[in-house]
Each structure stands twice: as structure tokens, then as C-alpha cells.
Design a protein around this motif. Structure first.
Motif, PDB file in Angstrom:
ATOM      1  N   ASN A 120       0.837  -1.205   0.000  1.00 35.30           N
ATOM      2  CA  ASN A 120       0.000   0.000   0.000  1.00 35.30           C
ATOM      3  C   ASN A 120       0.873   1.256   0.000  1.00 35.30           C
ATOM      4  N   PHE A 121       1.991   1.201   0.713  1.00 33.99           N
ATOM      5  CA  PHE A 121       2.932   2.320   0.691  1.00 33.99           C
ATOM      6  C   PHE A 121       3.464   2.537  -0.725  1.00 33.99           C
ATOM      7  N   ALA A 122       3.827   1.427  -1.393  1.00 29.29           N
ATOM      8  CA  ALA A 122       4.351   1.526  -2.757  1.00 29.29           C
ATOM      9  C   ALA A 122       3.290   2.108  -3.697  1.00 29.29           C
ATOM     10  N   LYS A 123       2.054   1.664  -3.520  1.00 30.70           N
ATOM     11  CA  LYS A 123       0.970   2.204  -4.351  1.00 30.70           C
ATOM     12  C   LYS A 123       0.861   3.713  -4.184  1.00 30.70           C
ATOM     13  N   ASP A 124       0.845   4.168  -2.941  1.00 34.63           N
ATOM     14  CA  ASP A 124       0.749   5.610  -2.677  1.00 34.63           C
ATOM     15  C   ASP A 124       1.958   6.356  -3.241  1.00 34.63           C
ATOM     16  N   PHE A 125       3.120   5.736  -3.103  1.00 38.49           N
ATOM     17  CA  PHE A 125       4.358   6.360  -3.595  1.00 38.49           C
ATOM     18  C   PHE A 125       4.303   6.522  -5.116  1.00 38.49           C
ATOM     19  N   PHE A 126       3.869   5.468  -5.817  1.00 42.73           N
ATOM     20  CA  PHE A 126       3.780   5.535  -7.282  1.00 42.73           C
ATOM     21  C   PHE A 126       2.735   6.560  -7.732  1.00 42.73           C
ATOM     22  N   VAL A 127       1.598   6.586  -7.026  1.00 36.69           N
ATOM     23  CA  VAL A 127       0.547   7.559  -7.368  1.00 36.69           C
ATOM     24  C   VAL A 127       1.063   8.987  -7.173  1.00 36.69           C
ATOM     25  N   GLN A 128       1.740   9.235  -6.068  1.00 36.38           N
ATOM     26  CA  GLN A 128       2.264  10.574  -5.783  1.00 36.38           C
ATOM     27  C   GLN A 128       3.353  10.989  -6.767  1.00 36.38           C
ATOM     28  N   ASN A 129       4.048   9.994  -7.313  1.00 36.15           N
ATOM     29  CA  ASN A 129       5.103  10.309  -8.287  1.00 36.15           C
ATOM     30  C   ASN A 129       4.546  10.990  -9.535  1.00 36.15           C
ATOM     31  N   LEU A 130       3.247  10.797  -9.815  1.00 34.11           N
ATOM     32  CA  LEU A 130       2.646  11.452 -10.980  1.00 34.11           C
ATOM     33  C   LEU A 130       2.640  12.971 -10.831  1.00 34.11           C
ATOM     34  N   THR A 132       5.205  14.657  -9.457  1.00 35.13           N
ATOM     35  CA  THR A 132       6.568  15.189  -9.547  1.00 35.13           C
ATOM     36  C   THR A 132       6.802  15.720 -10.958  1.00 35.13           C
ATOM     37  N   GLU A 133       7.868  16.456 -11.118  1.00 34.58           N
ATOM     38  CA  GLU A 133       8.168  17.017 -12.443  1.00 34.58           C
ATOM     39  C   GLU A 133       8.357  15.912 -13.472  1.00 34.58           C
ATOM     40  N   GLU A 134       9.118  14.874 -13.091  1.00 37.06           N
ATOM     41  CA  GLU A 134       9.342  13.754 -14.009  1.00 37.06           C
ATOM     42  C   GLU A 134       8.041  12.987 -14.258  1.00 37.06           C
ATOM     43  N   GLY A 135       7.256  12.776 -13.193  1.00 38.90           N
ATOM     44  CA  GLY A 135       6.013  12.032 -13.316  1.00 38.90           C
ATOM     45  C   GLY A 135       4.995  12.725 -14.201  1.00 38.90           C
ATOM     46  N   ARG A 136       4.887  14.053 -14.063  1.00 41.79           N
ATOM     47  CA  ARG A 136       3.944  14.798 -14.905  1.00 41.79           C
ATOM     48  C   ARG A 136       4.375  14.767 -16.366  1.00 41.79           C
ATOM     49  N   ALA A 137       5.684  14.909 -16.595  1.00 36.68           N
ATOM     50  CA  ALA A 137       6.192  14.996 -17.964  1.00 36.68           C
ATOM     51  C   ALA A 137       6.107  13.659 -18.696  1.00 36.68           C
ATOM     52  N   ILE A 138       6.264  12.563 -17.961  1.00 29.35           N
ATOM     53  CA  ILE A 138       6.315  11.250 -18.619  1.00 29.35           C
ATOM     54  C   ILE A 138       5.065  10.417 -18.310  1.00 29.35           C
ATOM     55  N   GLY A 139       4.865  10.111 -17.030  1.00 26.10           N
ATOM     56  CA  GLY A 139       3.767   9.224 -16.656  1.00 26.10           C
ATOM     57  C   GLY A 139       2.395   9.822 -16.886  1.00 26.10           C
ATOM     58  N   LEU A 140       2.166  11.029 -16.338  1.00 25.24           N
ATOM     59  CA  LEU A 140       0.849  11.642 -16.452  1.00 25.24           C
ATOM     60  C   LEU A 140       0.519  11.988 -17.905  1.00 25.24           C
ATOM     61  N   SER A 141       1.520  12.437 -18.644  1.00 25.13           N
ATOM     62  CA  SER A 141       1.270  12.778 -20.052  1.00 25.13           C
ATOM     63  C   SER A 141       0.892  11.521 -20.848  1.00 25.13           C
ATOM     64  N   TYR A 142       1.483  10.364 -20.495  1.00 26.58           N
ATOM     65  CA  TYR A 142       1.129   9.111 -21.170  1.00 26.58           C
ATOM     66  C   TYR A 142      -0.341   8.773 -20.923  1.00 26.58           C
ATOM     67  N   PHE A 143      -0.773   8.870 -19.673  1.00 27.08           N
ATOM     68  CA  PHE A 143      -2.165   8.574 -19.354  1.00 27.08           C
ATOM     69  C   PHE A 143      -3.109   9.552 -20.045  1.00 27.08           C
ATOM     70  N   LYS A 144      -2.748  10.818 -20.074  1.00 26.81           N
ATOM     71  CA  LYS A 144      -3.609  11.825 -20.700  1.00 26.81           C
ATOM     72  C   LYS A 144      -3.701  11.595 -22.210  1.00 26.81           C
ATOM     73  N   GLU A 145      -2.584  11.188 -22.826  1.00 30.47           N
ATOM     74  CA  GLU A 145      -2.600  10.900 -24.261  1.00 30.47           C
ATOM     75  C   GLU A 145      -3.564   9.762 -24.592  1.00 30.47           C
ATOM     76  N   ARG A 146      -3.706   8.844 -23.661  1.00 29.90           N
ATOM     77  CA  ARG A 146      -4.629   7.718 -23.871  1.00 29.90           C
ATOM     78  C   ARG A 146      -6.057   8.093 -23.477  1.00 29.90           C
ATOM     79  N   GLY A 147      -6.244   9.305 -23.059  1.00 26.87           N
ATOM     80  CA  GLY A 147      -7.581   9.777 -22.722  1.00 26.87           C
ATOM     81  C   GLY A 147      -8.030   9.435 -21.318  1.00 26.87           C
ATOM     82  N   PHE A 148      -7.106   8.989 -20.460  1.00 24.84           N
ATOM     83  CA  PHE A 148      -7.471   8.622 -19.095  1.00 24.84           C
ATOM     84  C   PHE A 148      -7.759   9.891 -18.294  1.00 24.84           C
TER      85      PHE A 148
END
Length: 647
Positions: A120-130, A132-148
Motif C-alpha cells: 500500500n505504501f508503494a501504491k501511494d508512492f507511485f501515485v504521488q510520483n505522478l 513530480t516534475e518527471e512524473g507529470r512529464a512522462i507518466g501523467l502525459s502518457y495517461f492523458k494521451e490515452r484519454g485517461f
């Protein structure tokens, strides 16, 4: 560590069946009981009964029954312990640990809880990483491109793992998690040849959290976003004490309520397929996550529905390679349909291409039953090639043999014959060969497993109950059924069904062995034909002394419970009339059980006779087939009566 007995008892005392069931379905009072349309299967007339007095529920359609704890287990798909916790939260009961556990039990429980906490800690950590600067630029942008959408990201606990060797490791250790637990949870790895060097398993990837049925994180799937061909596209959590891949379907936690409501489960291949269908408003969907279906995964689906629709990518070669999954679903007792997307598309890409409404319409219009689907796959190549055509017929027959229900199977036999343009008898003959072979193999396998038996059929013969013959047992049960009919025939078991209607419907194909009961039944039906719903007194005017004597026996009670038990001592007893529907239902099952037992005895004698007289294989096969079908019926009846058969 388990939950203490004190906690369980507090839950049993506080949990009210009416209150618990009302959280899920509206109940309507009728007589002493409450009724509703069953939440476990589709029906138009209520057959789901709740008895506040007895604190139980019972569905006379699908057979589900139990107390408040069992209801939560059934409706939520939880284990016993999780159901206790669920009800404890509802009633504000503190969950106490079982202090009678051994040190080993306590250690195992604590370690499992530590795994859940670390995951559960890892889940929260990964979610919060979205965020971060790196998370927004790579992870969050990937999800948004897929329409999530943001709500979908939160619903599925989607996240991102930072591109580095030990970001999670450092954060988890700082939060108090040990390397040992992180290793056992599959979150970190040890370097080969150097066990002192540990590092994050997931790095520079978007993550898909895998939940158990209760919603706890138990593992992760992580997708790479670069074109590095040296790295696998997906990395998944390994097997752990809390994550067993063969028991889990991705998205089941989010889908279980919708699957039950829609009475259908869409089965897809990958994580993004599941998320994309939710975006399209379709929530009754789960994924096998790229692995072959397992028996336990099929059982998991069947806990919530009997109907599954498999969604295939538009790749004919891939589809043909996946057909074994359909046979497994059929063997698991599920009704199977299939949808194929246009060539080059999968559920994720097609839903994004056409939009939610068009995607939903496509699923509804293109769903075909497994027979039409399977034949359609091979139709072109088999049309002008006799060898391939014969092979297709064999494949279809093999699939049909997986269907346990003989009525459903017969319907598909007729459909297959029409689609394949061959005689129905040809398919039926080939099908019978397969079914008979399976039954014979199972029969003799059971014989080999029973080392103590003295004769080839000893293991299958039901033992006589305390020396009473089957005929006597059957007569006693026939008398009990007639007693219920005479005493309660005019009562109602539901808003639309009387006891006599139910009993007569269920026994219309049975012939009573005892002559006097046939006489009473004939008189009863004659009265109904004349517009009379007979009560016991109706039969006392009969000219037949045997009938009168039998009726008197049926309506007389040997013992009456004194009213002092309730009025003075507050000791309450339960009569069969308190839950008439259950009494009648169980009575019919017991009668059928006795009939089948007698038929099994006769079938066994015929098999022994065929053995002694060295009859032909055809005669032996036919008698074995009859015997195995009767054994199947006996098993189904015993299950409904709650009888456990030990091997």
C-alpha cells in the motif's frame, strides 16, 4: 493472525440480516418473512427470502443461503475474515486479534500484514510520483494521451515509478519498511552474485495497481514508455504470499458490482483494455493480464455471473491461439460469447478511435455465441477443403463436450448442425463418444483411487442408512412429500406460487412407488380440476379407508409443544411453517435424492449383470453412461442439500 472469537461473536450478535441485506436490495414484507428479487441471479418474481426470526436468507431460484456473514461473503466476494471486518466496520465493532494463536501463526499473520502495508505504501508512492516534475512529464502525459481522466487514474490507482535505482527503496526504508519485507513483496530485487546490493524492481515505468477483491494492493504491472528493445514492455510483480497470479483477474475489485448487476463479464487481455472500457462507461470488465486463463480465475468470474463475453483483438492468428480459453470457460460452466474487433484494433485502441457510444453499440451488435464464433473463424479455409472441414467439426464437437448442462448442449448441437450444414445425428454420435469416454475414464480412475474396495463398483454404491432398504427410505420420503401437500398445499411460498403448484410441478415426472400415495395424489388433482383447493378435511370424506387412515396419520401430531415454554420460560422453537418455502424446497430435494439412490442401486445391478454375462462393449457403455448421469444428478442434489461427499 486470525480474528478473535470474541470479535466474531460480537459481529454475529449485532449483525441483523434484514439490515445487512437492505444495504443491497429492497425487501418487502410478506407474512413472517421478507422477499426480494435475488441479487445473485436475474429473475422477475421474488424468490429470495429473508427470515428476521431465524436471521437467515434463502433463494429458491439459485439456492444461495446463509446468515448475515455468508451474505456479505456472497455479495462482496470476500473470505470469512474479510466479511467479519466489513461487518465490524458497519456496526462499529473493534476488531481484536486471536490471542490463542501459536507464535508461528502470529509471525505469519504479522508478515502478511507487513506485506499489505508495504504494498500500500508503494501504491501511494507511485501515485504521488505522478505529481513530480518527471512524473507529470512522462507518466501523467502518457495517461492523458490515452484519454485517461483524473477520476479514472484515481479509481485504478495508476502511478509512475521514477527513473532511478532506489527511489522506492529509500522512501520505504525511511518510512520504516525493512528490506526483507520489500523483497518478499516483490518491490525490490537483489543483484545476482551480490545479495548485499538491492534496488527497485520497477523503474521509469507507469504502474497499474493490482487489487484483491477487498481492494487491497497486492501487486503491480509496470509498462515501459521508451523504445528500448532490450527491456520487456511489461514487468509484473512476482508470486508472493499475498499475490497468486492464477487466482487474480485485473480489475475485478472495480468490476464485481457491475458484473453482478449486468449479469455478464467482459474478458480482455491487458490493463489498458480494462481502463479504456471503464472510460466508455463499461465497468463489468476484467483482464487476464496477458496470461493464459486458469481454473481459479474462471471460478472467480463464476462467483459473480454465469455469462462471459471474450473480447478478441482483430488478429485471426492470435484468436485461434486463444481458443483453448473458450473451452476452459465452457468447462467451468460459463455461457460464452465472443466479440472480434476490426483487424489491427484491440479494445483500447478501438474505444479511443470510435468513442464511447459507438464502442458500446459495437459490443452489443457483434457479440456472437461461441459456436458461431468458432465456426466463423474457420469457415473460409474449411469451405473447399474436406480435411479442414472434418477437423473443424471435430473441434466444434470437442467444445460442445465441455458443456455440462445437457439442455444447453442439445441446443448448441442443433445450431452447430445448421451452421456446418451436416446432420444433427452425426454431431450427436461423435459427441456421445467423447462424453462416454470421459465418463468411463473418470469412473475407472475413481476405482483405482479407492484402494479399499473389494468389487469394481463398491465405491459407487450408496450405503444403506442404518440397515433400512432404499424402498423403505423412498416410501418414508414419499409420505413426507404428501404430508406437505395435504397440510400446506393452500399456503403460498411466494407472491405468485402456492405450495401445491410448486410440489406438483416438481414431481410431475415422478411415479410414486407406494399405491396409497398415488390414490391421494389422484384425489388431489381431481379436486383441483373441479376448482377446489383441498384441505385435509376434504380427504376424510373418501370412501377408501386406506386413504382416510393415511390422511389422519399425516395431519396428526404425536407431540405438541406446551405454550409454557414460550409464555413462562421464554424458550422459542422453530416449526416448519415458520419457513415454509425452505421446508417444501428441502422436502422435494430429499424425495428426488431417494429416487435417484434407488435408480443407482438398479443401475449398479445391471452393470454387474452385464459384467457377469460378458455383454458387448456397447451394452456396457450404455449402462455405464446411465450410471454416470445418475451420479451427476445425485451430486447436484447433495450439493443443494449441503451434503459433503468425501472421497
Amino acid at each position: 493472525m486470525g480474528i478473535s472469537r470474541a470479535t466474531t461473536e460480537k459481529v454475529r450478535e449485532r449483525a441483523d440480516i434484514e439490515d445487512v441485506v437492505n444495504d443491497y436490495v429492497p425487501l418487502k414484507k410478506k407474512g413472517q418473512n421478507l422477499w426480494a428479487c435475488c441479487p445473485f441471479h436475474n429473475e422477475k418474481s421474488p424468490s429470495f427470502s429473508v427470515s428476521p426470526a431465524k436471521q437467515i436468507y434463502k433463494c429458491f431460484g439459485c439456492g444461495k443461503a446463509g446468515d448475515p456473514i455468508q451474505f456479505v461473503m456472497d455479495i462482496e466476494g470476500l473470505g470469512f475474515g474479510e466479511a467479519i471486518k466489513h461487518l465490524a466496520v458497519k456496526y462499529g465493532i473493534e476488531v481484536e486479534e486471536d490471542h490463542t494463536s501459536t507464535p508461528e501463526d502470529i509471525q505469519a499473520y504479522n508478515e502478511k500484514e507487513s506485506l499489505y502495508i508495504a504494498l500500500n505504501f508503494a501504491k501511494d508512492f507511485f501515485v504521488q510520483n505522478l505529481q513530480t516534475e518527471e512524473g507529470r512529464a512522462i507518466g501523467l502525459s502518457y495517461f492523458k494521451e490515452r484519454g485517461f481522466s483524473q477520476s479514472i487514474i484515481e479509481k485504478f490507482d495508476l502511478g509512475y515509478t521514477l527513473d532511478g535505482w532506489d527511489h522506492l527503496l529509500k522512501a520505504a526504508k525511511a518510512a520504516g519498511h525493512s528490506e526483507e519485507i520489500l523483497l518478499k513483496a516483490g518491490l525490490i530485487l537483489q543483484k545476482e552474485g551480490d545479495p548485499t546490493r538491492v534496488y527497485d524492481r520497477f523503474r521509469g515505468r507507469v504502474t497499474f495497481t493490482i487489487h484483491n477483491l477487498g481492494g487491497k494492493p497486492i501487486g503491480f504491472g509496470a509498462r515501459i514508455l521508451t523504445q528500448d528493445k532490450k527491456q520487456p514492455k511489461y514487468i509484473n510483480s512476482p508470486e508472493t504470499d499475498v499475490y497468486h497470479k492464477s487466482d487474480v483477474l485485473y480489475g475485478m475489485f472495480q468490476a464485481k458490482k457491475s458484473i453482478r448487476e449486468k449479469d455478464n463479464c467482459y474478458l480482455v487481455e491487458g490493463y489498458t483494455d480494462v481502463v479504456s472500457l471503464h472510460l466508455s462507461g463499461i465497468e463489468n470488465v476484467v483482464a487476464s493480464s496477458g496470461t493464459s486463463l486458469t481454473e481459479n480465475q474462471i471460478k472467480l468470474i463464476k462467483r459473480f455471473t454465469d455469462n462471459v463475453t471474450v473480447l478478441f483483438d482483430g488478429d485471426s492468428a492470435g484468436i485461434k491461439a486463444s481458443l483453448r480459453g473458450i473451452d476452459m470457460l465452457l468447462e467451468g460452466g460459463l455461457n460464452v460469447k465472443a466479440v472480434v474487433f476490426p483487424d489491427g484494433d484491440d479494445p483500447d485502441s478501438y474505444s479511443r478511435k470510435v468513442g464511447s457510444q459507438a464502442f458500446t453499440d459495437y459490443l452489443e451488435k457483434n457479440a456472437q455465441d461461441f459456436i458461431a464464433f468458432k465456426i466463423g473463424l474457420h469457415a473460409d479455409e474449411a469451405s473447399n477443403d474436406p480435411i479442414k472441414r472434418a477437423d473443424l467439426i471435430k473441434q466444434v464437437v470437442a467444445s460442445l463436450s465441455k458443456i455440462a448442462d445437457p439442455i444447453i448442449r442439445s441446443v448448441y448441437v442443433r445450431q452447430s448442425a445448421n451452421l456446418l450444414e451436416i446432420e444433427e445425428e452425426i454431431i450427436q454420435v461423435e459427441l456421445n463418444k467423447i462424453i462416454l469416454k470421459v465418463q468411463k475414464d473418470q469412473y475407472f480412475r475413481d476405482q483405482r483411487d479407492d484402494e479399499s474396495q473389494e468389487t469394481p463398483f463398491e465405491n459407487f454404491l450408496p450405503t444403506k442408512e442404518e440397515g433400512i432398504s432404499f424402498s423403505s427410505q423412498l416410501e418414508a420420503q414419499e409420505r413426507e412429500m404428501m404430508r406437505m401437500l395435504v397440510n400446506y398445499g393452500f399456503e403460498m411460498v411466494s407472491e405468485e406460487l402456492s405450495v401445491c403448484e410448486y410440489l406438483l410441478q416438481e414431481t410431475q415426472e415422478l411415479v410414486f412407488e407406494t399405491p396409497v400415495f398415488n390414490k391421494i395424489l389422484k384425489l388431489y388433482k381431481e379436486a383441483l380440476a373441479n376448482g377446489i383447493l383441498p384441505q385435509p378435511q376434504h380427504f376424510l370424506t373418501s370412501q377408501d379407508a386406506e386413504v382416510r387412515n393415511e390422511i389422519i396419520t399425516m395431519i396428526s401430531r404425536k407431540h405438541e409443544i406446551s405454550k409454557l415454554w414460550e409464555e413462562r420460560f421464554q424458550i422459542f422453537t422453530i416449526s416448519e411453517a415458520d419457513d415454509l418455502a425452505k421446508s417444501v424446497y428441502d422436502n422435494i430435494l430429499r424425495l428426488k435424492q431417494k429416487v435417484v439412490k434407488k435408480m443407482l442401486e438398479e443401475a449398479r445391478s445391471k452393470i454387474k449383470e452385464a459384467q457377469d454375462q460378458k455383454e458387448s462393449n456397447e451394452i456396457m457403455d450404455e449402462r455405464l453412461k446411465v450410471y454416470m448421469e445418475l451420479k451427476h444428478y445425485q451430486t447436484e442434489i447433495d450439493k443443494q442439500l449441503g451434503i459433503v461427499i468425501s472421497n
